[in-house]
Design an enzyme around this catalytic site. Sequence first.
Site, PDB file in Angstrom:
ATOM      1  N   SER A 171      -4.397   0.354  26.171  1.00 12.77           N
ATOM      2  CA  SER A 171      -3.753   1.453  25.435  1.00 12.77           C
ATOM      3  C   SER A 171      -4.713   2.626  25.352  1.00 12.77           C
ATOM      4  O   SER A 171      -5.906   2.494  25.627  1.00 12.77           O
ATOM      5  CB  SER A 171      -3.396   0.986  24.028  1.00 12.77           C
ATOM      6  OG  SER A 171      -4.579   0.944  23.256  1.00 12.77           O
ATOM      7  N   LYS A 172      -4.174   3.769  24.938  1.00  7.83           N
ATOM      8  CA  LYS A 172      -5.052   4.945  24.871  1.00  7.83           C
ATOM      9  C   LYS A 172      -6.139   4.748  23.813  1.00  7.83           C
ATOM     10  O   LYS A 172      -7.217   5.291  23.926  1.00  7.83           O
ATOM     11  CB  LYS A 172      -4.245   6.223  24.659  1.00  7.83           C
ATOM     12  CG  LYS A 172      -3.358   6.246  23.471  1.00  7.83           C
ATOM     13  CD  LYS A 172      -2.621   7.577  23.410  1.00  7.83           C
ATOM     14  CE  LYS A 172      -1.829   7.667  22.134  1.00  7.83           C
ATOM     15  NZ  LYS A 172      -1.068   8.893  22.025  1.00  7.83           N
ATOM     16  N   ARG A 173      -5.852   3.937  22.826  1.00  4.56           N
ATOM     17  CA  ARG A 173      -6.849   3.645  21.787  1.00  4.56           C
ATOM     18  C   ARG A 173      -8.044   2.873  22.357  1.00  4.56           C
ATOM     19  O   ARG A 173      -9.158   3.001  21.889  1.00  4.56           O
ATOM     20  CB  ARG A 173      -6.243   2.825  20.635  1.00  4.56           C
ATOM     21  CG  ARG A 173      -5.136   3.515  19.935  1.00  4.56           C
ATOM     22  CD  ARG A 173      -5.640   4.450  18.805  1.00  4.56           C
ATOM     23  NE  ARG A 173      -4.651   5.482  18.579  1.00  4.56           N
ATOM     24  CZ  ARG A 173      -4.844   6.775  18.788  1.00  4.56           C
ATOM     25  NH1 ARG A 173      -6.003   7.233  19.183  1.00  4.56           N
ATOM     26  NH2 ARG A 173      -3.891   7.648  18.571  1.00  4.56           N
TER      27      ARG A 173
END
Length: 506
Positions: free
Chosen positions: A263-265
């Site tokens: 994920s972008k996180r």
Amino acid sequence: MSVRTRFAPSPTGGLHLGGVRTALYSYLYTKKHHGQFVLRIEDTDQNRYVEGAEQYIIDCLNWCGITPDEGPHLPGDYAPYRQSERKADYKPYALQLVEQGHAYYAFDTPEELEAMRNNFKSPNNPSPQYDHNTRMKMKNSLTLLPEETERLLAAQTPYVIRIKMDENEVITFQDMIRGEISNESGLVDDKVLLKADGMPTYHLAVVVDDYLMKITHAFRGEEWLPSAPVHIKLWEYLGWKNDMPQWAHLPLILKPDGHGKLSKRDGDRLGFPVFAMDWQDAKTGEMMQGFRERGFLPEAFVNMLAMLGWHSGEEKELFSMDELISSFSMERVHKHGAKFDFEKAKWFNHEWIKHSTEEHLLPQVKKHLQQANIPVGDDDKLSNIIALVKDRCTLLHDFVQQTGYFYQSPASYDLESIQPKWSAEKKDFFESLMLRFKDLPDFKMQTIEESFKALAAEKNIKVGELQLPFRIMLVGGKFGPGVFQIAELIGKEAVEMRVGAVLGQL
Ligand code: GLU
């Protein structure tokens, strides 16, 4: 029939590397078969629309060399390529489905939907859906008398159109990667096809547009597998089953530890980019770093992405776009998720930097140097320097450290690496060397080296013990190519100044 594929992103933010990989595989397959690759912007969800996202997507594809043949920014026979501009095309199909009994009007308010979810919740059914179990208890054209439906429609009561999924059917289709896939229709909810604002949902729009745009192969992420039965039924109900594209649901790109989707996180957490290019969230102002700005060459980024889920079957790992096009085959796309490995991504970049010509690297390196305020002179000099240091650079930004000292004095010197073995004899050597340099016939690498070595022999000091201090005096630290080459390129005056500066500090 000529192959036509589409990349159909929603303009809701930056482009995650999973999205770029979907575009890439679609592009490789299309170009291998001499077909057309279409960019279609799926912007039917106005609430999630983000200003600037479409241009960002176009720029990303451009940077990667994944060039659409048709798209919102290009002319094409199937324009417009933005779904919001095709709004009027979808409703007749939704009405046709209602007419045929495959879809129905639903007038439930948000509160009534909420009440349904609460009332029908049970241990067996913790999150009730609008489906064959519940639809007959809701307010729709299946439960209301025809006159009542007519009255509500005439009174412009807000409504949606929902697909009516069969209760007991096994829906089967062939996936290019996974083979035959079967789903029970009874587990799929009655998805909304047309929303109250008259816009289609993704489900209706994707089918209508793939049909109207004559798409032959549809590549998309694995997360769309649960929706596939709805799409298959729509192709069938609309009478287009023979024109249905072949589906390819691409496996996920996983976190480095293999646990779940990247994920972008994760990028923030683990310190690597997950977007192709920098993306700034307009609402939060948050900046997500891109591979481009992190110093990746597009060739390396594309090569790395291609190998993340596909294998050529050969030992070879470095592929240009043209080589990828000729080697790509769907049989070699993996069924299982691929773990993202940033170290491997950097390895690709290092290899691509090493194998690229100076001319090719020049504009990109120049940009990074200029951003770091390094006064880059003429291109010939920079080209020579790039040739000298490119083997030492993994990311384009490394050129700042590896070339900066050719243009300006180091900001600091690693004196600690000189001091332990420093002596009066060595100081005397460098002072004498500076005098020798004054009388050299030229300041070429070979002349410098000969004079350096001759003086070392005269003073009876090992050359090896003098080269490290000399290097640190010139570049600031223990890095860089051959020290005599460096001396030639920075020139006599700068060499004298830097040696003098360090001698004064020791
Ligand atoms: N608009 C969808 C997305 O953004 C596209 C899915 C598809 O390619 O069918 O993921």
